[in-house]
Design an enzyme around this catalytic site. Structure first.
Site, PDB file in Angstrom:
ATOM      1  N   LYS A  14     -28.017  61.887 -29.323  1.00  0.00           N
ATOM      2  CA  LYS A  14     -29.465  61.644 -29.265  1.00  0.00           C
ATOM      3  C   LYS A  14     -30.245  62.916 -29.636  1.00  0.00           C
ATOM      4  CE  LYS A  14     -29.337  60.314 -24.873  1.00  0.00           C
ATOM      5  NZ  LYS A  14     -27.896  60.408 -24.585  1.00  0.00           N
ATOM      6  N   ARG A  90     -34.103  54.780 -19.299  1.00  0.00           N
ATOM      7  CA  ARG A  90     -32.698  54.663 -18.896  1.00  0.00           C
ATOM      8  C   ARG A  90     -32.468  53.525 -17.930  1.00  0.00           C
ATOM      9  NH1 ARG A  90     -31.216  60.345 -20.161  1.00  0.00           N
ATOM     10  NH2 ARG A  90     -29.009  60.506 -19.762  1.00  0.00           N
ATOM     11  N   ARG A 129     -18.746  70.793 -25.940  1.00  0.00           N
ATOM     12  CA  ARG A 129     -20.039  71.449 -25.729  1.00  0.00           C
ATOM     13  C   ARG A 129     -20.039  72.241 -24.422  1.00  0.00           C
ATOM     14  NH1 ARG A 129     -25.294  67.903 -25.166  1.00  0.00           N
ATOM     15  NH2 ARG A 129     -24.425  67.691 -23.102  1.00  0.00           N
ATOM     16  N   ARG A 135     -24.482  73.900 -19.387  1.00  0.00           N
ATOM     17  CA  ARG A 135     -25.091  72.772 -18.670  1.00  0.00           C
ATOM     18  C   ARG A 135     -24.238  72.416 -17.458  1.00  0.00           C
ATOM     19  NH1 ARG A 135     -27.642  67.936 -22.322  1.00  0.00           N
ATOM     20  NH2 ARG A 135     -26.887  66.741 -20.541  1.00  0.00           N
ATOM     21  N   ARG A 146     -21.514  60.405 -15.406  1.00  0.00           N
ATOM     22  CA  ARG A 146     -22.615  60.094 -16.343  1.00  0.00           C
ATOM     23  C   ARG A 146     -22.276  58.845 -17.159  1.00  0.00           C
ATOM     24  NH1 ARG A 146     -22.715  65.679 -19.299  1.00  0.00           N
ATOM     25  NH2 ARG A 146     -24.298  64.825 -20.692  1.00  0.00           N
TER      26      ARG A 146
HETATM   27  P1  AP5 Z   1     -26.062  65.608 -28.365  1.00  0.00           P
HETATM   28  O1  AP5 Z   1     -26.858  65.438 -29.601  1.00  0.00           O
HETATM   29  O2  AP5 Z   1     -26.410  66.681 -27.433  1.00  0.00           O
HETATM   30  O3  AP5 Z   1     -25.960  64.198 -27.590  1.00  0.00           O
HETATM   31  P2  AP5 Z   1     -26.912  63.575 -26.507  1.00  0.00           P
HETATM   32  O4  AP5 Z   1     -26.801  62.109 -26.666  1.00  0.00           O
HETATM   33  O5  AP5 Z   1     -28.265  64.203 -26.594  1.00  0.00           O
HETATM   34  O6  AP5 Z   1     -26.125  64.032 -25.201  1.00  0.00           O
HETATM   35  P3  AP5 Z   1     -26.676  64.545 -23.824  1.00  0.00           P
HETATM   36  O7  AP5 Z   1     -25.544  65.197 -23.129  1.00  0.00           O
HETATM   37  O8  AP5 Z   1     -27.930  65.331 -23.969  1.00  0.00           O
HETATM   38  O9  AP5 Z   1     -26.999  63.175 -23.149  1.00  0.00           O
HETATM   39  P4  AP5 Z   1     -27.372  62.797 -21.727  1.00  0.00           P
HETATM   40  O10 AP5 Z   1     -27.981  61.493 -21.894  1.00  0.00           O
HETATM   41  O11 AP5 Z   1     -26.231  62.858 -20.774  1.00  0.00           O
HETATM   42  O12 AP5 Z   1     -28.316  64.017 -21.249  1.00  0.00           O
HETATM   43  P5  AP5 Z   1     -29.840  64.125 -20.900  1.00  0.00           P
HETATM   44  O13 AP5 Z   1     -30.225  65.516 -21.116  1.00  0.00           O
HETATM   45  O14 AP5 Z   1     -30.627  63.046 -21.512  1.00  0.00           O
HETATM   46  O15 AP5 Z   1     -24.537  65.746 -28.817  1.00  0.00           O
HETATM   47  C1  AP5 Z   1     -23.519  66.036 -27.869  1.00  0.00           C
HETATM   48  C2  AP5 Z   1     -22.527  67.024 -28.495  1.00  0.00           C
HETATM   49  O16 AP5 Z   1     -21.879  66.393 -29.597  1.00  0.00           O
HETATM   50  C3  AP5 Z   1     -23.188  68.289 -29.063  1.00  0.00           C
HETATM   51  O17 AP5 Z   1     -22.358  69.384 -28.838  1.00  0.00           O
HETATM   52  C4  AP5 Z   1     -23.325  67.976 -30.573  1.00  0.00           C
HETATM   53  O18 AP5 Z   1     -23.301  69.131 -31.344  1.00  0.00           O
HETATM   54  C5  AP5 Z   1     -22.089  67.105 -30.801  1.00  0.00           C
HETATM   55  N1  AP5 Z   1     -22.309  66.109 -31.864  1.00  0.00           N
HETATM   56  C6  AP5 Z   1     -23.445  65.403 -32.133  1.00  0.00           C
HETATM   57  N2  AP5 Z   1     -23.257  64.559 -33.149  1.00  0.00           N
HETATM   58  C7  AP5 Z   1     -21.960  64.708 -33.537  1.00  0.00           C
HETATM   59  C8  AP5 Z   1     -21.161  64.096 -34.565  1.00  0.00           C
HETATM   60  N3  AP5 Z   1     -21.658  63.161 -35.382  1.00  0.00           N
HETATM   61  N4  AP5 Z   1     -19.879  64.473 -34.652  1.00  0.00           N
HETATM   62  C9  AP5 Z   1     -19.357  65.436 -33.829  1.00  0.00           C
HETATM   63  N5  AP5 Z   1     -20.067  66.068 -32.865  1.00  0.00           N
HETATM   64  C10 AP5 Z   1     -21.345  65.691 -32.708  1.00  0.00           C
HETATM   65  O19 AP5 Z   1     -29.829  63.823 -19.303  1.00  0.00           O
HETATM   66  C11 AP5 Z   1     -29.209  64.697 -18.403  1.00  0.00           C
HETATM   67  C12 AP5 Z   1     -29.459  64.240 -16.974  1.00  0.00           C
HETATM   68  O20 AP5 Z   1     -30.866  64.302 -16.690  1.00  0.00           O
HETATM   69  C13 AP5 Z   1     -29.073  62.788 -16.641  1.00  0.00           C
HETATM   70  O21 AP5 Z   1     -27.700  62.668 -16.295  1.00  0.00           O
HETATM   71  C14 AP5 Z   1     -30.004  62.492 -15.470  1.00  0.00           C
HETATM   72  O22 AP5 Z   1     -29.507  63.079 -14.282  1.00  0.00           O
HETATM   73  C15 AP5 Z   1     -31.281  63.215 -15.873  1.00  0.00           C
HETATM   74  N6  AP5 Z   1     -32.191  62.359 -16.643  1.00  0.00           N
HETATM   75  C16 AP5 Z   1     -32.600  62.557 -17.939  1.00  0.00           C
HETATM   76  N7  AP5 Z   1     -33.412  61.576 -18.346  1.00  0.00           N
HETATM   77  C17 AP5 Z   1     -33.526  60.731 -17.304  1.00  0.00           C
HETATM   78  C18 AP5 Z   1     -34.210  59.498 -17.122  1.00  0.00           C
HETATM   79  N8  AP5 Z   1     -34.932  58.933 -18.103  1.00  0.00           N
HETATM   80  N9  AP5 Z   1     -34.089  58.873 -15.919  1.00  0.00           N
HETATM   81  C19 AP5 Z   1     -33.376  59.419 -14.912  1.00  0.00           C
HETATM   82  N10 AP5 Z   1     -32.693  60.570 -15.010  1.00  0.00           N
HETATM   83  C20 AP5 Z   1     -32.766  61.231 -16.213  1.00  0.00           C
HETATM   84 MG    MG Z   2     -29.512  65.293 -25.232  1.00  0.00          MG
END
Ligand code: AP5
Ligand code: MG
Length: 191
Positions: A14, A90, A129, A135, A146
């Site tokens: 994402k 979410r 990562r 993180r 997660r």
């Molecule tokens: P990346 O692009 O970082 O993927 P992502 O989907 O953004 O992954 P996140 O870990 O950020 O998702 P998340 O949903 O768990 O975290 P968030 O911060 O939203 O890519 C991941 C890795 O893969 C990177 O190293 C990248 O380089 C690599 N990559 C990308 N594309 C690739 C490809 N094509 N091939 C190979 N490698 C690739 O949420 C974190 C926490 O915050 C949640 O658990 C929750 O506690 C809280 N939170 C956030 N939003 C909410 C909400 N709306 N409601 C409630 N709690 C929330």
């Molecule tokens: Mg992200």
């Protein structure tokens, strides 16, 4: 105006794809995960509450997130020109709140870009990562929870947005460029 929701499991890309979407379409990026991590860093009340949930891989309670998002929308006039929502909504209540918030502002979700990635690939990406991200949730145990939270609480949103006719199913395996080409096609079709 273009409002994009980028949707998918942890590690589905994402954040990575948001950067490319912003470059091409000039949208305002709201990653609720990034906003929460900044709140934690700044030691705010919201950050202190969110920290425990994030470390366990659980969702931060809906109302806190919805209020936080409304605040970001209201304090950034550039959001009026179009937003990419990354990591939000979410849950169904968050999706309903987003519809309401955008309606109040005279706009709506244009498209939900859903990244479809195999679970073993998600785990590989996040563990990799984790070696450099610092993180607190990029460790095997938290990654597992997660993914459980995604499967149980977030994935039902796919049906919600299919019903609204807004869901674009994107194959999220392959190179970053290949995936972006699929996303561009889907966005250009609704633009
Ligand atoms: P990346 O692009 O970082 O993927 P992502 O989907 O953004 O992954 P996140 O870990 O950020 O998702 P998340 O949903 O768990 O975290 P968030 O911060 O939203 O890519 C991941 C890795 O893969 C990177 O190293 C990248 O380089 C690599 N990559 C990308 N594309 C690739 C490809 N094509 N091939 C190979 N490698 C690739 O949420 C974190 C926490 O915050 C949640 O658990 C929750 O506690 C809280 N939170 C956030 N939003 C909410 C909400 N709306 N409601 C409630 N709690 C929330
Ligand atoms: Mg992200």
């Amino acid at each position: 105006m273009l409002n994009v929701v980028i949707f998918g499991a942890p590690g589905s890309g994402k954040g990575t794809q948001s950067e490319l979407i912003i470059k091409k379409y000039g949208l305002f990026h709201i990653s609720t995960g990034d906003v929460l991590r900044a709140e934690i860093k700044n030691g705010t009340e919201l950050g202190n509450t969110a920290k425990g949930f994030i470390e366990k891989g659980q969702l931060v309670p809906d109302q806190l997130i919805i209020d936080m998002l409304a605040n970001v929308l209201d304090s950034n006039p550039a959001t009026k020109d179009g937003v990419i929502f990354d990591g939000f909504p979410r849950t169904i209540p968050q999706a309903e709140a987003l519809n309401e918030m955008l309606k109040e502002r005279g706009t709506q979700v244009s498209i939900v870009v859903g990244l479809d990635v195999e679970e073993s690939e998600l785990i590989d990406r996040l563990l990799k990562r984790g070696q450099i991200s610092g993180r607190s949730d990029d460790n095997y145990e938290t990654i597992k929870s997660r993914l459980d939270v995604y499967n149980n609480q977030t994935s039902p949103l796919k049906a919600f947005y299919i019903k609204e006719g807004k869901y674009a199913d994107i194959q999220g395996m392959g190179t970053v460029e290949e995936i972006f080409a699929r996303i561009e096609k889907a966005i250009d079709a609704v633009k």
